[in-house]
Motif scaffolding. Structure first.
Motif, PDB file in Angstrom:
ATOM      1  N   VAL B  59       0.744  -1.296  -0.005  1.00 52.93           N
ATOM      2  CA  VAL B  59      -0.100   0.041  -0.072  1.00 52.93           C
ATOM      3  C   VAL B  59       0.859   1.162  -0.050  1.00 52.93           C
ATOM      4  CG1 VAL B  59      -1.697   1.518   1.357  1.00 52.93           C
ATOM      5  CG2 VAL B  59      -1.872  -1.186   1.386  1.00 52.93           C
ATOM      6  N   LEU B  60       0.545   2.163  -1.025  1.00 47.50           N
ATOM      7  CA  LEU B  60       1.277   3.544  -0.972  1.00 47.50           C
ATOM      8  C   LEU B  60       0.485   4.545  -0.495  1.00 47.50           C
ATOM      9  CD1 LEU B  60       4.189   4.772  -2.078  1.00 47.50           C
ATOM     10  CD2 LEU B  60       2.546   5.304  -4.049  1.00 47.50           C
ATOM     11  N   PRO B  84       0.770  -7.345  -6.063  1.00 46.24           N
ATOM     12  CA  PRO B  84      -0.251  -6.245  -6.172  1.00 46.24           C
ATOM     13  C   PRO B  84      -0.196  -5.024  -5.442  1.00 46.24           C
ATOM     14  CG  PRO B  84      -1.032  -8.202  -4.553  1.00 46.24           C
ATOM     15  CD  PRO B  84       0.731  -8.422  -5.313  1.00 46.24           C
ATOM     16  N   LYS B  85      -0.659  -3.929  -5.851  1.00 41.85           N
ATOM     17  CA  LYS B  85      -0.411  -2.770  -4.943  1.00 41.85           C
ATOM     18  C   LYS B  85      -1.549  -1.828  -5.192  1.00 41.85           C
ATOM     19  CE  LYS B  85       1.741  -1.257  -9.272  1.00 41.85           C
ATOM     20  NZ  LYS B  85       3.118  -0.834  -9.830  1.00 41.85           N
ATOM     21  N   VAL B  86      -1.719  -1.063  -4.123  1.00 40.18           N
ATOM     22  CA  VAL B  86      -2.641   0.103  -4.128  1.00 40.18           C
ATOM     23  C   VAL B  86      -2.243   1.337  -3.853  1.00 40.18           C
ATOM     24  CG1 VAL B  86      -4.791  -1.450  -4.229  1.00 40.18           C
ATOM     25  CG2 VAL B  86      -3.775  -0.367  -1.968  1.00 40.18           C
ATOM     26  N   ALA B  87      -2.855   2.475  -4.123  1.00 39.39           N
ATOM     27  CA  ALA B  87      -2.363   3.747  -3.508  1.00 39.39           C
ATOM     28  C   ALA B  87      -3.615   4.400  -2.741  1.00 39.39           C
ATOM     29  CB  ALA B  87      -1.822   4.494  -4.476  1.00 39.39           C
ATOM     30  N   ILE B  88      -3.183   5.072  -1.676  1.00 40.37           N
ATOM     31  CA  ILE B  88      -4.293   5.776  -0.987  1.00 40.37           C
ATOM     32  C   ILE B  88      -4.001   7.125  -0.927  1.00 40.37           C
ATOM     33  CG2 ILE B  88      -5.684   5.649   1.392  1.00 40.37           C
ATOM     34  CD1 ILE B  88      -5.029   2.905   1.713  1.00 40.37           C
ATOM     35  N   ALA B  89      -4.918   7.950  -1.368  1.00 39.70           N
ATOM     36  CA  ALA B  89      -4.630   9.357  -1.151  1.00 39.70           C
ATOM     37  C   ALA B  89      -5.172   9.879   0.291  1.00 39.70           C
ATOM     38  CB  ALA B  89      -5.347  10.174  -2.190  1.00 39.70           C
ATOM     39  N   ILE B  90      -4.106  10.269   0.942  1.00 37.90           N
ATOM     40  CA  ILE B  90      -4.146  10.840   2.449  1.00 37.90           C
ATOM     41  C   ILE B  90      -4.396  12.207   2.521  1.00 37.90           C
ATOM     42  CG2 ILE B  90      -3.417  10.836   4.729  1.00 37.90           C
ATOM     43  CD1 ILE B  90      -3.866   7.960   4.038  1.00 37.90           C
TER      44      ILE B  90
END
Lengths: 203, 150
Positions: B59-60, B84-90
């Motif tokens: 997770v990024l 597998p990867k995901v990005a989360i906008a904080i």
């Protein structure tokens, strides 16, 4: 010695122990009730003063839209920074967030807007666009001619002797329509937001 | 094989590795991410580990309004993360630019223009519990159907 191994094994095979070992240790953290979250509607009637939009520091976070039930402020999540200024600035208490309204009531404080209009007489050409565009003028004198001249002195803005003249600045609602319609950037509206303690109209 | 793989994926989804990158924010959201690591919120008890190394991240967390200095670099960083990867906008910044998105500024939000964003956590800054619940809700979907033979 063998007894203690049995004791440990019994301890480890308890369901409660296994659940405690595998799951999160601290209790799930709940948001406290006093947290200043995104403003919510209280159900009171919005009078379309737009003070919430004027006080808002974040671009595009709040707008007031017309719904079948009347005017309604709308918060845009992703833009709103939850500062609560719209809640404090609203004269009718349409919005609610955390304990802002309660603390305003107990402290007897309020955010009050006042407006000042500055006309640069060296740049003003006396075209009267500001006076004609002004929505406050429109309510007082709907017959105003295109040059901004009028017979009555109740107006907010009026063209007098070739220059724009501010007559009743207390009638200004801070909409800045005059500023947007001025072709020469001669008129400027200043919105003054001040925190007032014990406002006189409530004493 | 499929049962074993789904078991592997279940176990993997219980240990999420996180990297965070600040592409130009005011550091407020960084402090909230830091608060997740502190004992009060204690992100590791949920099986989330912050290594801050994209090579081993799942997770990024992207923080900030994407300043010009990050052009190409954020995309390169995103490619370094193995699937597998995901990005989360904080925070608000990667979603809308927040207070920085004004005329004559150089920021280029939203970050979703540059890398694919799976979840967004609005707020300026968001609460640590909101960040935590976003990571936890995204975690099961990261490894879903990963390497499962159809």
């Amino acid at each position: 010695m063998p007894l203690s191994i049995v004791y440990y094994a019994k301890e480890f095979f308890r369901g409660e122990w296994a659940r405690k070992f595998l799951a999160a240790k601290t209790a799930p953290l709940v948001t406290p009730t006093y947290f200043r979250n995104y403003p919510e509607l209280t159900g009171k009637t919005c009078t379309h003063h737009l003070f919430c939009m004027m006080a808002c520091p974040a671009p595009g976070a709040i707008d007031v839209v017309r719904t079948p039930e009347g005017w309604m402020p709308r918060i845009h999540v992703g833009h709103c920074i939850r500062c609560g200024l719209c809640v404090e600035a609203c004269p009718n208490g349409v919005l609610r967030s955390g304990r802002i309204l309660e603390s305003m009531f107990y402290d007897n404080t309020k955010l009050s807007f006042s407006f000042r209009i500055d006309v640069d007489t060296e740049r003003c050409m006396g075209c009267g666009n500001c006076a004609v565009a002004c929505p406050v003028n429109k309510l007082i004198d709907s017959q105003m001619s295109h040059g901004g001249r009028a017979s009555t002195d109740d107006l907010l803005l009026k063209v007098n002797e070739g220059k724009c003249q501010v007559l009743h600045v207390e009638k200004c609602t801070g909409c800045k329509t005059c500023e947007h319609h001025c072709p020469n950037e001669a008129i400027h509206v200043a919105r003054l937001l001040e925190a007032v303690h014990a406002p006189e109209d409530e004493l | 094989m499929t049962v074993l793989q789904s078991l592997k994926n279940f176990v993997r989804s219980k240990s999420i590795h996180v990297a965070y990158v600040d592409v130009g924010s005011c550091n407020g959201c960084d402090i909230e991410v830091l608060a997740c690591l502190a004992p009060r919120y204690d992100i590791e008890q949920y099986g989330i580990f912050v290594h801050n190394n994209p090579r081993e991240a799942d997770v990024l967390l992207v923080i900030g309004a994407y300043t010009p200095g990050w052009e190409g670099k954020l995309e390169g960083l995103w490619e370094k993360i193995p699937d597998p990867k995901v990005a989360i906008a904080i925070g608000n910044c990667p979603i809308s630019g927040c207070l920085f998105n004004r005329p004559h500024t150089l920021v280029d939000p939203p970050v979703a223009k540059h890398i694919p964003i799976a979840a967004q956590v609005p707020g300026c800054p968001p609460r640590p519990t909101e960040i935590l619940s976003a990571i936890l809700s995204v975690a099961p979907t990261v490894f879903k159907d990963y390497e499962v033979r159809k």
